[in-house]
Write a protein that holds these residues in place. Structure first.
Motif, PDB file in Angstrom:
ATOM      1  N   PHE A   1       0.812  -1.211   0.000  1.00  0.00           N
ATOM      2  CA  PHE A   1       0.000   0.000   0.000  1.00  0.00           C
ATOM      3  C   PHE A   1       0.853   1.273   0.000  1.00  0.00           C
ATOM      4  N   ASP A   2       2.171   1.128  -0.066  1.00  0.00           N
ATOM      5  CA  ASP A   2       3.063   2.297  -0.032  1.00  0.00           C
ATOM      6  C   ASP A   2       2.899   3.165  -1.279  1.00  0.00           C
ATOM      7  N   THR A   3       3.052   4.471  -1.065  1.00  0.00           N
ATOM      8  CA  THR A   3       3.016   5.422  -2.185  1.00  0.00           C
ATOM      9  C   THR A   3       4.315   6.206  -2.290  1.00  0.00           C
ATOM     10  N   LYS A   4       5.124   6.183  -1.237  1.00  0.00           N
ATOM     11  CA  LYS A   4       6.387   6.918  -1.240  1.00  0.00           C
ATOM     12  C   LYS A   4       7.537   6.000  -1.639  1.00  0.00           C
ATOM     13  N   PRO A   5       8.649   6.575  -2.136  1.00  0.00           N
ATOM     14  CA  PRO A   5       9.804   5.755  -2.522  1.00  0.00           C
ATOM     15  C   PRO A   5      10.383   5.006  -1.326  1.00  0.00           C
ATOM     16  N   ILE A   6      11.009   3.893  -1.603  1.00  0.00           N
ATOM     17  CA  ILE A   6      11.657   3.098  -0.563  1.00  0.00           C
ATOM     18  C   ILE A   6      12.932   3.803  -0.104  1.00  0.00           C
ATOM     19  N   SER A   7      13.112   3.893   1.201  1.00  0.00           N
ATOM     20  CA  SER A   7      14.334   4.458   1.768  1.00  0.00           C
ATOM     21  C   SER A   7      15.073   3.371   2.530  1.00  0.00           C
ATOM     22  N   PHE A   8      16.394   3.520   2.638  1.00  0.00           N
ATOM     23  CA  PHE A   8      17.226   2.492   3.246  1.00  0.00           C
ATOM     24  C   PHE A   8      17.937   3.031   4.480  1.00  0.00           C
ATOM     25  N   GLN A   9      17.989   2.175   5.501  1.00  0.00           N
ATOM     26  CA  GLN A   9      18.685   2.523   6.741  1.00  0.00           C
ATOM     27  C   GLN A   9      20.013   1.764   6.785  1.00  0.00           C
ATOM     28  N   LYS A  10      21.092   2.496   6.986  1.00  0.00           N
ATOM     29  CA  LYS A  10      22.422   1.893   6.970  1.00  0.00           C
ATOM     30  C   LYS A  10      22.768   1.341   8.355  1.00  0.00           C
ATOM     31  N   VAL A  11      23.276   0.118   8.371  1.00  0.00           N
ATOM     32  CA  VAL A  11      23.704  -0.525   9.618  1.00  0.00           C
ATOM     33  C   VAL A  11      25.152  -0.974   9.448  1.00  0.00           C
ATOM     34  N   PRO A  12      26.087  -0.378  10.196  1.00  0.00           N
ATOM     35  CA  PRO A  12      27.499  -0.760  10.048  1.00  0.00           C
ATOM     36  C   PRO A  12      27.742  -2.201  10.489  1.00  0.00           C
ATOM     37  N   LYS A  13      28.643  -2.865   9.814  1.00  0.00           N
ATOM     38  CA  LYS A  13      28.949  -4.257  10.169  1.00  0.00           C
ATOM     39  C   LYS A  13      29.737  -4.337  11.474  1.00  0.00           C
ATOM     40  N   ASN A  14      30.642  -3.413  11.690  1.00  0.00           N
ATOM     41  CA  ASN A  14      31.448  -3.374  12.919  1.00  0.00           C
ATOM     42  C   ASN A  14      32.216  -4.673  13.158  1.00  0.00           C
ATOM     43  N   TYR A  15      32.692  -5.283  12.093  1.00  0.00           N
ATOM     44  CA  TYR A  15      33.396  -6.548  12.251  1.00  0.00           C
ATOM     45  C   TYR A  15      34.696  -6.382  13.034  1.00  0.00           C
ATOM     46  N   THR A  16      35.269  -5.180  12.998  1.00  0.00           N
ATOM     47  CA  THR A  16      36.527  -4.946  13.724  1.00  0.00           C
ATOM     48  C   THR A  16      36.326  -5.050  15.236  1.00  0.00           C
ATOM     49  N   PHE A  17      35.073  -4.902  15.700  1.00  0.00           N
ATOM     50  CA  PHE A  17      34.797  -5.023  17.135  1.00  0.00           C
ATOM     51  C   PHE A  17      35.196  -6.400  17.658  1.00  0.00           C
ATOM     52  N   ALA A  18      35.174  -7.389  16.777  1.00  0.00           N
ATOM     53  CA  ALA A  18      35.429  -8.772  17.200  1.00  0.00           C
ATOM     54  C   ALA A  18      36.749  -9.306  16.646  1.00  0.00           C
ATOM     55  N   ASP A  19      37.679  -8.406  16.355  1.00  0.00           N
ATOM     56  CA  ASP A  19      38.978  -8.849  15.827  1.00  0.00           C
ATOM     57  C   ASP A  19      39.674  -9.830  16.762  1.00  0.00           C
ATOM     58  N   SER A  20      39.512  -9.625  18.056  1.00  0.00           N
ATOM     59  CA  SER A  20      40.178 -10.498  19.028  1.00  0.00           C
ATOM     60  C   SER A  20      39.571 -11.903  19.045  1.00  0.00           C
ATOM     61  N   LEU A  21      38.387 -12.041  18.454  1.00  0.00           N
ATOM     62  CA  LEU A  21      37.694 -13.340  18.438  1.00  0.00           C
ATOM     63  C   LEU A  21      37.830 -14.054  17.094  1.00  0.00           C
ATOM     64  N   ALA A  22      38.590 -13.474  16.193  1.00  0.00           N
ATOM     65  CA  ALA A  22      38.732 -14.050  14.852  1.00  0.00           C
ATOM     66  C   ALA A  22      39.193 -15.505  14.940  1.00  0.00           C
ATOM     67  N   GLY A  23      38.489 -16.362  14.252  1.00  0.00           N
ATOM     68  CA  GLY A  23      38.840 -17.776  14.240  1.00  0.00           C
ATOM     69  C   GLY A  23      38.238 -18.578  15.373  1.00  0.00           C
ATOM     70  N   ASP A  24      37.536 -17.920  16.308  1.00  0.00           N
ATOM     71  CA  ASP A  24      36.932 -18.654  17.414  1.00  0.00           C
ATOM     72  C   ASP A  24      35.847 -19.590  16.874  1.00  0.00           C
TER      73      ASP A  24
END
Length: 334
Positions: A230-253
């Motif tokens: 039922f939408d009449t307006k264009p679709i807009s997108f919300q950006k969500v950062p991956k933040n994979y660097t937050f878990a660098d210490s867990l790499a390979g776990d």
């Protein structure tokens, strides 16, 4: 799907298989068969969060389980209903279809099911939400109408068959068509806005098939959005950062790898109060309009005795109550 829906489906299947011979007892045992696969939820309580999540909709939702246990349950029922006209073979056949149709239905949800267990292949068509009144309510009404009639009344089979047909058309034709239409809407919006992306995943929003959500993966971030027919307006997108660097210490776990596999790669990390969280994007957020709202499935990551553990964030009834009015408003269009 939710327990009520699986009970309705199991009862209708039981009626179709054996209703003419044993009447409402076919619905009763079909309903029981329709609930049995979800007992894996209780088994999960004996395990850690990650293992319990992996187990859910695994063995008990497989063809192997249906084939192995239908004769066992059929034998038990034949002993309980020893005076019935139905044989062990009849009850086994009823239980097989009751058990088997449960995972067939679950395969259409976002979480999906491991129908071909022990093979590591999860079927998830993502064309129906786990609770969808448009699927369940007409099915339930027709089942009740059939239940109230005598077992040899031709209208009984007619109502039951009609419930199976209507629900199947909705599940197998209408919702896939809506998924295809909305998928194209998301793709066209990305193209019109010159947004490059790697993959896109769509699913129905809670309790309906009118509003659809999408996750889009780009190089450094994800995009999330929704679209109502039922939408009449264009679709807009919300950006969500991956933040994979937050878990660098867990790499390979190994436990982190298991979580990533469970999420099918749709995940981000976030930090709150100096604690690290793993967010599964596939089920959306608790607030559709708030960019800072937490994701519905979020896991606190901690190290205990040298091992990474995951604790699922609790969700309250208040969260659901606040989401429903917002969801209804969004279904009606922007």
């Amino acid at each position: 799907m939710d327990s009520l829906t699986q009970i309705v489906l199991g009862a209708a299947v039981g009626e179709a298989v054996l209703g003419k011979k044993v009447g409402n007892k076919a619905m009763l045992y079909g309903a029981i068969a329709g609930t049995i696969p979800d007992l894996d939820t209780f088994v999960g309580y004996a395990y850690d969060t990650i293992t319990a999540t992996e187990i859910h909709r695994g063995f008990s939702h497989s063809i192997v389980f249906s084939v192995l246990f239908a004769p066992v349950f059929g034998w038990l029922i034949s002993k309980i209903e020893s005076k019935s006209a139905a044989t062990w073979k009849n009850w086994s056949w009823l239980m097989f279809w009751g058990l088997f149709t449960h995972p067939l239905l679950d395969a259409h949800t976002t979480w999906g099911t491991q129908l071909f267990w022990p093979f590591d292949l999860r079927l998830a068509y993502k064309n129906i939400f786990v609770i969808d009144p448009l699927y369940t309510l007409p099915f339930l009404v027709l089942l009740i109408m059939a239940m109230r009639l005598k077992r040899d009344d031709p209208k009984r089979r007619k109502y039951n068959r009609l419930g199976l047909i209507i629900s199947s058309i909705y599940l197998l034709l209408i919702t896939p068509a809506l998924k295809w239409i909305t998928y194209n809407k998301f793709e066209n919006a990305l193209e019109e806005q010159s947004i490059s992306y790697q993959r896109i995943d769509t699913r129905p929003a809670p309790m309906n098939s009118i509003l659809w959500s999408a996750n889009i993966e780009a190089k450094e971030h994800f995009l999330i959005t929704d679209y109502s027919i039922f939408d009449t307006k264009p679709i807009s997108f919300q950006k969500v950062p991956k933040n994979y660097t937050f878990a660098d210490s867990l790499a390979g776990d190994p436990n982190l790898k298991r979580l990533i596999n469970i999420s099918e790669g749709w995940y981000t990390f976030s930090e709150k109060n100096e604690q690290l969280y793993f967010n599964d994007l596939r089920f959306g957020k608790l607030d559709m309009n708030d960019p800072e709202a937490p994701f519905i499935f979020s896991f606190l990551l901690q190290e205990e005795n040298g091992e990474l553990t995951a604790t699922e964030s609790e969700r309250s009834m208040e969260d659901a109550e606040s989401l429903l009015p917002e969801l209804w408003s969004r279904i009606l269009g922007n």
